[in-house]
Design an enzyme around this catalytic site. Sequence first.
Site, PDB file in Angstrom:
ATOM      1  N   TYR A   1     -30.834  44.232   0.269  1.00  0.00           N
ATOM      2  CA  TYR A   1     -30.345  43.314  -0.766  1.00  0.00           C
ATOM      3  C   TYR A   1     -30.330  41.863  -0.296  1.00  0.00           C
ATOM      4  CZ  TYR A   1     -28.884  47.391  -3.443  1.00  0.00           C
ATOM      5  OH  TYR A   1     -28.871  48.572  -4.148  1.00  0.00           O
TER       6      TYR A   1
ATOM      7  N   LYS B   1     -32.334  56.561   7.535  1.00  0.00           N
ATOM      8  CA  LYS B   1     -33.674  57.086   7.238  1.00  0.00           C
ATOM      9  C   LYS B   1     -34.505  56.837   8.494  1.00  0.00           C
ATOM     10  CE  LYS B   1     -36.645  58.873   4.304  1.00  0.00           C
ATOM     11  NZ  LYS B   1     -36.608  60.322   4.007  1.00  0.00           N
TER      12      LYS B   1
ATOM     13  N   ASP C   1     -31.781  61.302   2.192  1.00  0.00           N
ATOM     14  CA  ASP C   1     -32.184  62.243   1.136  1.00  0.00           C
ATOM     15  C   ASP C   1     -31.401  63.557   1.272  1.00  0.00           C
ATOM     16  OD1 ASP C   1     -33.633  62.024   3.467  1.00  0.00           O
ATOM     17  OD2 ASP C   1     -35.541  62.688   2.649  1.00  0.00           O
TER      18      ASP C   1
ATOM     19  N   ASP D   1     -25.085  52.035  -2.001  1.00  0.00           N
ATOM     20  CA  ASP D   1     -24.964  51.718  -3.429  1.00  0.00           C
ATOM     21  C   ASP D   1     -25.285  52.963  -4.261  1.00  0.00           C
ATOM     22  OD1 ASP D   1     -24.660  50.311  -5.738  1.00  0.00           O
ATOM     23  OD2 ASP D   1     -26.499  49.150  -5.561  1.00  0.00           O
TER      24      ASP D   1
ATOM     25  N   ASP E   1     -22.426  55.810  -6.151  1.00  0.00           N
ATOM     26  CA  ASP E   1     -22.433  56.124  -7.588  1.00  0.00           C
ATOM     27  C   ASP E   1     -22.573  57.630  -7.809  1.00  0.00           C
ATOM     28  OD1 ASP E   1     -22.039  53.528  -8.297  1.00  0.00           O
ATOM     29  OD2 ASP E   1     -23.672  53.479  -9.770  1.00  0.00           O
TER      30      ASP E   1
END
Length: 365
Positions: free
Chosen positions: A142, A192, A224, A248, A252
């Site tokens: 970001y 990752k 994942d 993020d 959620d």
Amino acid sequence: MARPAHICVMPGDGIGPEVTSQAIRVLEIVGKIAGVGLEFHTETVGGCCIDETGTALTPSGLRHAKRSAAVLFGAVGGPKWDDPTASVRPEDGLLALRKGLGLFANLRPVQVFGPLAAASPLKGDISSVDFIVVRELTGGLYFGKPKRVWDTPSGRRAVDTCAYSEVEIERVLRTGFTLARQRRSKLASVDKANVLATGRLWRQVATRLAREHADVQVEHVLVDTCAMRLVTRPQDFDVIVTENTFGDILTDEAAVIGGSMGMMPSASLGAGRLGLYEPIHGSAPDIAGKGIANPLAAILSAALLLRYSLGLEAAARTVEHAVDTVIDRGLRTADIAGGSKFVGTVEMADAVISVIKDLGVEGGP
Ligand code: NAD
């Protein structure tokens, strides 16, 4: 009595002021019972601040926030300011606050309130779900540079950069380890590492810190796999620490496990005690001004404020217990399923306050 703690209140837009005012009422009563002085000072932020001043956070708002013990934040945004080409957007206020206050770790506790378990999209017994996601807040995809869209002879291209320094990774992981030690001593470091260079650095730092924290059971989980395990075995997690973008998305995903967005608090912390506390929901323009917004996420955010910025663990637990109790008694705002008594924003807060008055606060007069 010790000097009062200053709380900077930034209600923002939409339902922000409605739910924040109820969280203040709860803090006031807890402060009174526990014999802790709390002073509140309100500052404008977000869309309403753009209307008043042309900017989403004023320099004096930021100065005041910096001088406070904690910031209680509502929500920002709404259709009035939803122009993607606008030079200033309401969320700029929140980003500037996080940056200005040096907040690098976003904590989102996920718990299932027993009677709301049926509203969770997950099947089976999820009553024991109780974990915290710690999301890195200031680095990664970001914020990395370059970040741009440009024209080329073969069409437009875009680039985002994922960048992390070892220092940025280490400080957020340390927040996670500290939390794990206060909880069930389990930490999942999510990366990752099989594909990304930032993921490999993340794993190296997590491995080094794991050696320093031999009492904490550490596992490295690919993002994942973590996304999958959140819906298959969420009970297994205690503290999850991850980078900005992964966090993020995972937060959620985790938020829906509890059954309602209106119940989910969050805390953003930095190196010191100053933190920013806000519900994870937005400004809910569709219900703003109707008196029906669920104030419990804001009230639970106030509990996190008591815990992390003021060090008042017993008071925090009292608030959380009071929320549990009103849910157990069947009180519901329109966004939460089941229940036997539908109430509005103020009535829900009234009920929480009445339980707190009955319970008292451990250690209070
Ligand atoms: P939202 O969270 O505001 O609303 C989503 C749905 O959940 C709506 O139907 C709303 O009525 C309901 N809802 C949310 N909170 C509730 C509560 N406390 N009680 C009862 N119902 C509740 O998300 P959105 O509609 O995608 O966004 C609306 C605005 O909020 C947008 O401008 C968005 O940018 C902004 N937003 C701000 C923040 C923030 O300030 N941190 C976070 C998310 C979204």
